[in-house]
Enzyme design. Structure first.
Site, PDB file in Angstrom:
ATOM      1  CB  THR A  47     -19.234 -71.423  47.409  1.00  0.00           C
ATOM      2  OG1 THR A  47     -18.488 -70.318  47.888  1.00  0.00           O
ATOM      3  CG2 THR A  47     -20.712 -71.157  47.583  1.00  0.00           C
ATOM      4  CE1 TYR A  96     -21.295 -67.682  50.217  1.00  0.00           C
ATOM      5  CE2 TYR A  96     -19.697 -69.397  50.690  1.00  0.00           C
ATOM      6  CZ  TYR A  96     -20.189 -68.408  49.850  1.00  0.00           C
ATOM      7  OH  TYR A  96     -19.575 -68.159  48.660  1.00  0.00           O
ATOM      8  CB  SER A 135     -10.666 -71.699  45.637  1.00  0.00           C
ATOM      9  OG  SER A 135     -11.249 -70.481  45.213  1.00  0.00           O
ATOM     10  CB  THR A 149     -16.313 -69.545  42.164  1.00  0.00           C
ATOM     11  OG1 THR A 149     -16.587 -68.662  43.260  1.00  0.00           O
ATOM     12  CG2 THR A 149     -17.397 -70.609  42.048  1.00  0.00           C
ATOM     13  CG  ASP A 150     -13.051 -66.490  45.630  1.00  0.00           C
ATOM     14  OD1 ASP A 150     -12.830 -66.176  46.820  1.00  0.00           O
ATOM     15  OD2 ASP A 150     -14.135 -66.291  45.052  1.00  0.00           O
ATOM     16  CE  LYS A 207     -16.488 -65.403  41.908  1.00  0.00           C
ATOM     17  NZ  LYS A 207     -16.190 -65.948  43.266  1.00  0.00           N
ATOM     18  CD  GLU A 217       0.866 -48.086  24.951  1.00  0.00           C
ATOM     19  OE1 GLU A 217      -0.034 -47.701  24.186  1.00  0.00           O
ATOM     20  OE2 GLU A 217       1.666 -47.310  25.516  1.00  0.00           O
TER      21      GLU A 217
HETATM   22  N1  DGL Z   1     -14.065 -68.479  49.402  1.00  0.00           N
HETATM   23  C1  DGL Z   1     -14.489 -68.591  48.026  1.00  0.00           C
HETATM   24  C2  DGL Z   1     -13.815 -69.796  47.357  1.00  0.00           C
HETATM   25  O1  DGL Z   1     -13.658 -70.827  48.011  1.00  0.00           O
HETATM   26  C3  DGL Z   1     -15.970 -68.748  47.926  1.00  0.00           C
HETATM   27  C4  DGL Z   1     -16.448 -68.537  46.558  1.00  0.00           C
HETATM   28  C5  DGL Z   1     -16.990 -69.811  45.909  1.00  0.00           C
HETATM   29  O2  DGL Z   1     -16.457 -70.936  46.074  1.00  0.00           O
HETATM   30  O3  DGL Z   1     -17.947 -69.638  45.140  1.00  0.00           O
HETATM   31  O4  DGL Z   1     -13.467 -69.684  46.179  1.00  0.00           O
END
Ligand code: DGL
Length: 358
Positions: free
Chosen positions: A41, A55, A88, A121-122, A194, A315
């Site tokens: 992103t 987006y 990602s 971020t993913d 995250k 467990e």
């Molecule tokens: N498709 C997600 C990624 O590339 C978008 C999220 C982001 O980068 O914040 O991880």
């Protein structure tokens, strides 16, 4: 004799002056930071300035990311490389090996002081932890992303990138392991996740806590990880062209053995069981996991809960089942450590040691 003394005195003065000037030059020299861009992103674009979902990620190239933040020149000598241009969620083991080898090659150069990796971020938390285990340098490596695309009002990418470069050039970041910098906060790769699907404060180490802040153009550290990382790990990917297949089976009420059996049949060499609670094993799943162990698959008991220790012999009787427990690693990070562990050993005793070490 007098002349000799004068000559010696003069030489000493000259050497002192030269040393002082070299020291001043070093102190004045900005750090050399390389930005490796992978997409996400932070490189995303939306149809309008208010498009913060829906987006397209991975559109803007590294040169434009750098041009968008001219202030970078005030804190570092920055160069950029476009290693990948992907969202990602599509990051793969092959991407990780390529990235890790490039990072290690660059950090071995005396004129590279630190590295910033721009990333979606993913899966930032996974790439960062993988690098935390395989980077062979004490120099700073900072992974950064954004929750709003570059075209959005108050996009967080530019300030996150500035803070990441500033941190990567900071002497205080040396030896801290791979760091994740977003939202003015510095987190350790091992502990950060995250925690929110869309908000800019999403990256948190909920219980183990952040390492510091980037405030007033300075990286401030208050803690350091107690777990081994980077130069102190036993993992080396320099000669690896692939990583062992390790998968995750998610558990929930009424779950059956289907996923475990399918993953083993597909060739998993290791299996992370994302159990409920403290890694509990449902009666319908336990036999499938035991059968997998008997076939030589390494089983790690983790938890879907996200925080806390999965206790050995809690467990389940891990000693009897010959299973490993994930300690505090979430399932996606336990998978990374197990993949690297399997490049070294199949001994569950040795692998359990690794989960208590890294
Ligand atoms: N498709 C997600 C990624 O590339 C978008 C999220 C982001 O980068 O914040 O991880």
């Amino acid at each position: 004799m007098f002349l000799k003394i004068v000559r010696t005195w003069f030489a000493l003065c000259l050497m002192t002056l030269l040393a002082a000037s070299a020291q001043a030059q070093t102190a004045a020299r900005l750090p050399n930071v390389v930005i490796l861009a992978t997409g996400g992103t932070i490189a995303g674009t939306g149809a309008t300035s208010t498009t913060t979902v829906g987006y397209t990620a991975a559109k803007v190239g590294v040169d434009d990311l750098i041009k968008a933040v001219p202030e970078l020149k005030q804190v570092a000598n920055v160069t950029g490389e476009q290693v990948f241009q992907i969202a990602s969620e599509n990051m793969s083991n092959e991407h990780w090996l390529t990235l890790a080898k490039r990072v290690n090659t660059l950090l071995a150069k005396p004129d590279v002081d630190g590295i910033v990796i721009t990333h979606g971020t993913d899966t930032i938390e996974e790439t960062a932890y993988f690098l935390d285990l395989v980077v062979k340098s004490r120099k700073p490596v900072v992974v950064v992303g954004a929750m709003r695309p570059s075209t959005a009002i108050s996009a967080d990418g530019p300030i996150n990138l500035y803070n990441a470069v500033l941190t990567a050039g900071s002497p205080d970041a040396v030896g801290k392991g791979v760091l994740v910098v977003l939202n003015d906060q510095i987190n350790a790769a091992r502990d950060v996740s995250k925690t929110n699907t869309t908000t800019t404060d999403t990256f948190k180490a909920t219980e183990l806590g952040l390492l510091g802040y980037v405030v007033g153009n300075k990286a401030h550290f208050y803690r350091a990880s107690t777990r081994k990382h980077t130069v102190d790990t036993e993992f080396d990917v320099s000669n690896l062209s692939a990583l062992p297949q390790v998968d995750i089976a998610y558990t929930y009420a009424n779950v059956g053995p289907t996923a475990v059996n399918a993953l083993v049949a597909a060739g998993a060499k290791g299996l992370i069981h994302a159990g409920v609670g403290d890694g509990s094993l449902p009666n319908k799943v336990r036999p499938a996991l035991s059968a997998a162990r008997e076939k030589g698959v390494i089983i790690v008991r983790a938890s879907r809960v996200g925080q806390g220790i999965v206790a050995r012999n809690g467990e389940a009787n891990d000693d009897q089942l010959d299973f490993v427990v994930a300690d505090t690693l979430n399932p996606q990070k336990a998978r990374i450590l197990l993949m690297l562990a399997l490049t070294k050993t199949n001994s569950t005793k040795e692998i359990q040691r690794m989960f208590y070490t890294y």
